[in-house]
Design an enzyme around this catalytic site. Sequence first.
Site, PDB file in Angstrom:
ATOM      1  N   LYS A 135      67.609  17.129 -16.923  1.00  0.00           N
ATOM      2  CA  LYS A 135      68.285  15.423 -16.312  1.00  0.00           C
ATOM      3  C   LYS A 135      68.176  15.802 -15.044  1.00  0.00           C
ATOM      4  CE  LYS A 135      71.743  14.915 -19.147  1.00  0.00           C
ATOM      5  NZ  LYS A 135      71.455  16.320 -19.555  1.00  0.00           N
ATOM      6  N   GLY A 182      76.499  18.839 -14.148  1.00  0.00           N
ATOM      7  CA  GLY A 182      76.031  19.201 -12.906  1.00  0.00           C
ATOM      8  C   GLY A 182      75.335  19.369 -12.641  1.00  0.00           C
ATOM      9  N   HIS A 183      74.626  18.792 -12.162  1.00  0.00           N
ATOM     10  CA  HIS A 183      72.947  18.537 -11.641  1.00  0.00           C
ATOM     11  C   HIS A 183      72.564  19.810 -10.739  1.00  0.00           C
ATOM     12  CE1 HIS A 183      72.646  13.707 -13.482  1.00  0.00           C
ATOM     13  NE2 HIS A 183      72.538  15.570 -14.137  1.00  0.00           N
ATOM     14  N   GLN A 242      75.548  14.725 -20.301  1.00  0.00           N
ATOM     15  CA  GLN A 242      75.870  15.545 -21.376  1.00  0.00           C
ATOM     16  C   GLN A 242      74.520  15.186 -22.331  1.00  0.00           C
ATOM     17  OE1 GLN A 242      78.479  13.676 -20.517  1.00  0.00           O
ATOM     18  NE2 GLN A 242      78.923  15.508 -19.121  1.00  0.00           N
TER      19      GLN A 242
END
Length: 438
Positions: free
Chosen positions: A11, A35-36, A218
């Site tokens: 995402k 976390g990205h 999520q």
Amino acid sequence: MIGAQWGDEGKGKITDLLSNSADMVVRYQGGVNAGHTVVVKDQTFKLHLIPSGILYPETECIIGSGTVIDPKVLIQELDQLDRLGVSSKNLMISETAHVTMPYHRILDVAAEASRGDQKIGTTGRGIGPTYADKSERSGIRIVDLMDTESFKVQVRYCVANKNVILEKLYNLPPLDPEEVIVEYLAYADRLRPHVIDSSLKISQAVQKKRNILFEGAQGTLLDLDHGTYPYVTSSNPVSGGACVGAGVGPTIIDRVIGVAKAYTTRVGEGPFPTELDGDIGTLLCDRGAEFGTTTGRQRRCGWFDAVIGRYAVRINGLDCLAITKMDVLDTLDEIKVCVAYEIDGKRCNDFPTNAKAFARCVPIYQTVPGWKTSTEDCRALSDLPKQALDYLKFLAELMAVPIAIVSLGASRDQTIIVEDPIHGPKRALLYENGGLQQ
Ligand code: IMP
């Protein structure tokens, strides 16, 4: 934009792409469990709370009311952006978001340890306990953190209560409330310039007809109400969560974009029907670099599950999908897709909400040929090998949803935009009469 599987669908990259057309990006739930990783011009950004829209200088970014904020981690992110020369002047934090306190992190880890083999496999970041206090109405909000004197009173009261649990239930040392106060008031000073009434700010942007991207963290199957309970997170990542978590009415949302990997992964415990234990699972993990941004844990890997996909379309009212990590499948001879389940000898096309039934699901697979060519440099559907295009069409048909974006690598340019999901016409082009159109 929401995750259509168990999180980690990529995402961050899709938000980054869509932020280009968005004036404002709003994160509406979750905390530093997310976390990205975003790669821009060889620079890698690891973000947990700040929307990756921050990488565009004109995009306003809001951490909304439905999130839980660990100020220590948020400040580390601000420092990271500073170091890499990215301005955070456009970052805003909702004053009604809840604050993750030190006791939340300790209680999360202690509760997991006490669950033994019933453990959930949480990220240990204090998310569940922070939301539990919110529901129980003993949480501390950003607005409280900004009010020094009443914050001190609240912390002394909360720490005294939590110390009883730490000492008596878990046999752990108590916390010193005065140390917590000193630590958090320093965070307060740093965050103060970013704190706003976020619902009001968003509604002003709506009135000015700005493009707003609501970003879920999520994924659908980790949703507290609609996921694989109890192996879920403590918030609502589904599209409906955007209204509550951002403070907007459902009528302002024009379209909903789901993000799914071309296969499936899951971190933490809980059933996963299409999970692969052998060589192919290892290959997906290696090629997909399937290790969590937040915990570094290895993700469990498996085939694409269209039953879950159809469920995500239904629960979120998806208009279209972004399919990510297509390139990870490049070397496979053949690819399986779960088209339905068998439960106790009966075929089941729909996701079973009964957790025990879900744990007994046996996937029914359909096998399709692989393409055995690199797709990393493809920039249009017409560049894709036929089998890869057929694979996408097959997924679109199984879920009855158009595919708007295909991602073939971590960097911004490794992407096929079939149709701009923000500016493009709704439900045109991509999936008509049961097929993916070119
Ligand atoms: P918690 O959110 O830390 O309470 O963890 C609950 C469950 O959600 C565990 O299975 C975690 O592995 C999972 N989870 C939480 N955040 C993420 C995420 O960002 N990606 C994938 N799984 C997550």
